[in-house]
Design a protein around this motif. Sequence first.
Motif, PDB file in Angstrom:
ATOM      1  N   THR A 111     -31.094  17.291  62.446  1.00 34.80           N
ATOM      2  CA  THR A 111     -32.355  16.644  62.086  1.00 34.80           C
ATOM      3  C   THR A 111     -33.425  17.714  61.975  1.00 34.80           C
ATOM      4  OG1 THR A 111     -31.751  14.611  63.249  1.00 34.80           O
ATOM      5  CG2 THR A 111     -34.074  14.931  62.747  1.00 34.80           C
ATOM      6  N   VAL A 112     -34.132  17.737  60.830  1.00 33.96           N
ATOM      7  CA  VAL A 112     -35.204  18.690  60.579  1.00 33.96           C
ATOM      8  C   VAL A 112     -36.498  17.902  60.407  1.00 33.96           C
ATOM      9  CG1 VAL A 112     -36.086  20.471  59.037  1.00 33.96           C
ATOM     10  CG2 VAL A 112     -33.628  20.332  59.496  1.00 33.96           C
ATOM     11  N   ARG A 113     -37.513  18.241  61.206  1.00 33.75           N
ATOM     12  CA  ARG A 113     -38.819  17.577  61.115  1.00 33.75           C
ATOM     13  C   ARG A 113     -39.799  18.549  60.464  1.00 33.75           C
ATOM     14  NH1 ARG A 113     -36.941  16.114  66.256  1.00 33.75           N
ATOM     15  NH2 ARG A 113     -36.578  13.877  66.454  1.00 33.75           N
ATOM     16  N   CYS A 114     -40.452  18.077  59.425  1.00 33.07           N
ATOM     17  CA  CYS A 114     -41.373  18.908  58.668  1.00 33.07           C
ATOM     18  C   CYS A 114     -42.806  18.667  59.110  1.00 33.07           C
ATOM     19  CB  CYS A 114     -41.224  18.626  57.166  1.00 33.07           C
ATOM     20  SG  CYS A 114     -39.555  18.956  56.538  1.00 33.07           S
ATOM     21  N   ALA A 115     -43.719  19.508  58.590  1.00 34.93           N
ATOM     22  CA  ALA A 115     -45.111  19.437  59.007  1.00 34.93           C
ATOM     23  C   ALA A 115     -45.794  18.163  58.524  1.00 34.93           C
ATOM     24  CB  ALA A 115     -45.862  20.661  58.489  1.00 34.93           C
ATOM     25  N   ASP A 116     -45.323  17.583  57.409  1.00 31.60           N
ATOM     26  CA  ASP A 116     -45.931  16.355  56.902  1.00 31.60           C
ATOM     27  C   ASP A 116     -45.312  15.104  57.514  1.00 31.60           C
ATOM     28  OD1 ASP A 116     -43.478  16.599  55.810  1.00 31.60           O
ATOM     29  OD2 ASP A 116     -44.080  16.228  53.731  1.00 31.60           O
ATOM     30  N   ARG A 117     -44.636  15.289  58.668  1.00 32.03           N
ATOM     31  CA  ARG A 117     -44.023  14.199  59.436  1.00 32.03           C
ATOM     32  C   ARG A 117     -42.823  13.557  58.751  1.00 32.03           C
ATOM     33  NH1 ARG A 117     -49.070  10.817  62.198  1.00 32.03           N
ATOM     34  NH2 ARG A 117     -50.047  12.639  63.188  1.00 32.03           N
ATOM     35  N   THR A 118     -42.324  14.185  57.707  1.00 37.80           N
ATOM     36  CA  THR A 118     -41.068  13.712  57.130  1.00 37.80           C
ATOM     37  C   THR A 118     -39.901  14.236  57.963  1.00 37.80           C
ATOM     38  OG1 THR A 118     -40.999  15.611  55.649  1.00 37.80           O
ATOM     39  CG2 THR A 118     -42.038  13.597  54.816  1.00 37.80           C
ATOM     40  N   GLN A 119     -38.780  13.564  57.869  1.00 36.82           N
ATOM     41  CA  GLN A 119     -37.623  13.886  58.697  1.00 36.82           C
ATOM     42  C   GLN A 119     -36.372  13.825  57.842  1.00 36.82           C
ATOM     43  OE1 GLN A 119     -37.421  12.371  62.850  1.00 36.82           O
ATOM     44  NE2 GLN A 119     -35.546  11.364  62.196  1.00 36.82           N
ATOM     45  N   LEU A 120     -35.583  14.860  57.925  1.00 34.77           N
ATOM     46  CA  LEU A 120     -34.330  14.943  57.181  1.00 34.77           C
ATOM     47  C   LEU A 120     -33.172  14.994  58.172  1.00 34.77           C
ATOM     48  CD1 LEU A 120     -35.371  17.668  54.546  1.00 34.77           C
ATOM     49  CD2 LEU A 120     -35.405  15.176  54.267  1.00 34.77           C
ATOM     50  N   THR A 121     -32.159  14.164  57.955  1.00 29.82           N
ATOM     51  CA  THR A 121     -31.009  14.085  58.866  1.00 29.82           C
ATOM     52  C   THR A 121     -29.728  14.137  58.039  1.00 29.82           C
ATOM     53  OG1 THR A 121     -32.271  12.729  60.426  1.00 29.82           O
ATOM     54  CG2 THR A 121     -29.882  12.742  60.676  1.00 29.82           C
ATOM     55  N   ARG A 122     -28.813  14.993  58.473  1.00 29.35           N
ATOM     56  CA  ARG A 122     -27.512  15.101  57.812  1.00 29.35           C
ATOM     57  C   ARG A 122     -26.419  15.173  58.882  1.00 29.35           C
ATOM     58  NH1 ARG A 122     -30.532  14.038  54.445  1.00 29.35           N
ATOM     59  NH2 ARG A 122     -30.787  14.921  52.331  1.00 29.35           N
ATOM     60  N   ASP A 123     -25.283  14.522  58.612  1.00 29.11           N
ATOM     61  CA  ASP A 123     -24.137  14.509  59.519  1.00 29.11           C
ATOM     62  C   ASP A 123     -22.947  15.167  58.815  1.00 29.11           C
ATOM     63  OD1 ASP A 123     -25.710  13.061  61.266  1.00 29.11           O
ATOM     64  OD2 ASP A 123     -24.950  11.122  60.572  1.00 29.11           O
ATOM     65  N   ARG A 124     -22.084  15.754  59.652  1.00 28.86           N
ATOM     66  CA  ARG A 124     -20.855  16.343  59.108  1.00 28.86           C
ATOM     67  C   ARG A 124     -19.764  16.277  60.168  1.00 28.86           C
ATOM     68  NH1 ARG A 124     -21.082  21.839  55.749  1.00 28.86           N
ATOM     69  NH2 ARG A 124     -22.318  20.362  54.494  1.00 28.86           N
ATOM     70  N   VAL A 125     -18.590  15.876  59.711  1.00 29.42           N
ATOM     71  CA  VAL A 125     -17.440  15.767  60.601  1.00 29.42           C
ATOM     72  C   VAL A 125     -16.759  17.131  60.684  1.00 29.42           C
ATOM     73  CG1 VAL A 125     -15.251  14.610  61.037  1.00 29.42           C
ATOM     74  CG2 VAL A 125     -17.151  13.339  60.018  1.00 29.42           C
ATOM     75  N   LEU A 126     -16.410  17.515  61.892  1.00 29.11           N
ATOM     76  CA  LEU A 126     -15.751  18.800  62.104  1.00 29.11           C
ATOM     77  C   LEU A 126     -14.294  18.745  61.641  1.00 29.11           C
ATOM     78  CD1 LEU A 126     -17.170  19.493  65.674  1.00 29.11           C
ATOM     79  CD2 LEU A 126     -17.854  20.637  63.550  1.00 29.11           C
ATOM     80  N   PRO A 127     -13.723  19.868  61.263  1.00 25.90           N
ATOM     81  CA  PRO A 127     -12.303  19.871  60.869  1.00 25.90           C
ATOM     82  C   PRO A 127     -11.395  19.356  61.980  1.00 25.90           C
ATOM     83  CG  PRO A 127     -13.375  21.897  60.168  1.00 25.90           C
ATOM     84  CD  PRO A 127     -14.342  21.174  61.043  1.00 25.90           C
ATOM     85  N   GLU A 128     -11.746  19.648  63.213  1.00 26.06           N
ATOM     86  CA  GLU A 128     -11.002  19.156  64.359  1.00 26.06           C
ATOM     87  C   GLU A 128     -11.959  19.035  65.549  1.00 26.06           C
ATOM     88  OE1 GLU A 128      -8.003  22.036  65.150  1.00 26.06           O
ATOM     89  OE2 GLU A 128      -9.405  23.407  66.172  1.00 26.06           O
ATOM     90  N   PRO A 129     -11.708  18.138  66.499  1.00 30.06           N
ATOM     91  CA  PRO A 129     -12.576  18.041  67.678  1.00 30.06           C
ATOM     92  C   PRO A 129     -12.580  19.367  68.426  1.00 30.06           C
ATOM     93  CG  PRO A 129     -11.141  16.128  67.519  1.00 30.06           C
ATOM     94  CD  PRO A 129     -10.648  17.110  66.500  1.00 30.06           C
TER      95      PRO A 129
END
Length: 482
Positions: A384-402
Amino acid sequence: MTPHTAPTPAPVPTPAPVPATGPVPAVGPVPAAGSVPVPGLVRAPVPVPVLAPATGPVPATGLVPAPGPVPAPVLVPVPAPVLVPVPAPGPVPAADPVPAPGLVPATGPVPVPGLVRASVPGPVPAPGPGPAAGPVPAPGPVPVPAPAARRPAPAGTVLCLRFRPPAGGPLGVDAYAGLLDLLGGLTSVVQALPPDGALADVRGALRYFGRDTAGLAALIRVRALALYGADCVIGAAPNPMLARMAAREAAPGRTLLVPDTPDAVREFLARKPAGALDGIGPKAARTLCSYGLDSVGRIAAAPLATLQRILGARAGRETHERAHGIDRTPVVPGAAARSLGAERRFDRDELDPVHQRRALLSLTEELGARLRAQGQVCRSLSLTVRCADRTQLTRDRVLPEPTAHSAALTATAYGIHAGLGLQRARVRAIALRAEGLTPAERAAHQLSFDPEDDKARRIEAVADRLRARFGPTAVTRGTLAA
């Protein structure tokens, strides 16, 4: 002596009618002269008058014989009507006062029904103002409880606990699960705060064990140290927010109690900085400080409308309540969380991607160490990346293995960050969360013939042992130390 014989009377001529000088009374009983019936008296039956037979003709009853030598008829006197006085209905006056039924006259004051007259020696003064006949002792003072000694204010019923091994370092996952079970044996309302904390509502436990809050906290500390070799810092307060704040201030191996009284809560919060309140981050704290609200006491003294103009309607209301020690969030029972997270905030809006990647590296190192200390692995990462204009970007990714390997986590986090394409975006904060936690012994690991990977894992294990013995900052990467 010769018996005397009465001469036979000669026939008497019928006398001429004589005019009556007045009205002739009717035949019948004549009331006595001057007798007037008394109201309320009943006339008794009077016998019919009986006339004795005369030796000669008897004139009619009620006729006055004419004057002359004619003897008057013999009349038998008739007794006057006897009047028997009958008392009229109503109260009969008596010579002496007659007490009312059921009441016994007394020589003194009449007792009030339902009250028992106490035996008091000497004369009793009459009720009402006036000089007393003499010093009369009171019937007996009513016992009034003396003001009791000042009792200690009741302590809070919510405990915030932080467990720490005596040797330092992170707490093992098995020890943490056992400590949660230990708390579950005392109260059913236990909320896990991984990796080493918990919240417990002990209202029922205080009544069941017959102890106060300090006594129950001492019992938990002794059992945790005896069974799992872990010491704990405990904060006790009326609600979870105050309990967490008390646990942060408590000394190692101590319990800090916040009494459940408004004065005690106000004194506890007055001198704390604005950022100590839940929901007040660095930016909100700087905004409040610019208005002179740099402490919790000043925030509590500020009007609600002022805080809402500064922070917004909802945030201002919540800040106003928390500054007065009000926290409406309950203790939610549940098992340990299924994710771990960490966050890095920048002092200013960050534009350099190098500094952003450096923050990501510190996040993956921290999460990897915590996962390995708890004996867990994660299946995916969330950035999760929070920017100065209060916008928020969230990205998920599954690992190749636990995995809990820091190198694998760092490579995945760099890939997610590069995919955002931030370029010249002004970044305020970066947060990374490891999700889908499972025990490491249940995870499958793909064997690798790369010697560098095996070497990195061995170095990682040695660094974990050093951190457990000498502290989390004993070993760190050179990039982060610079």
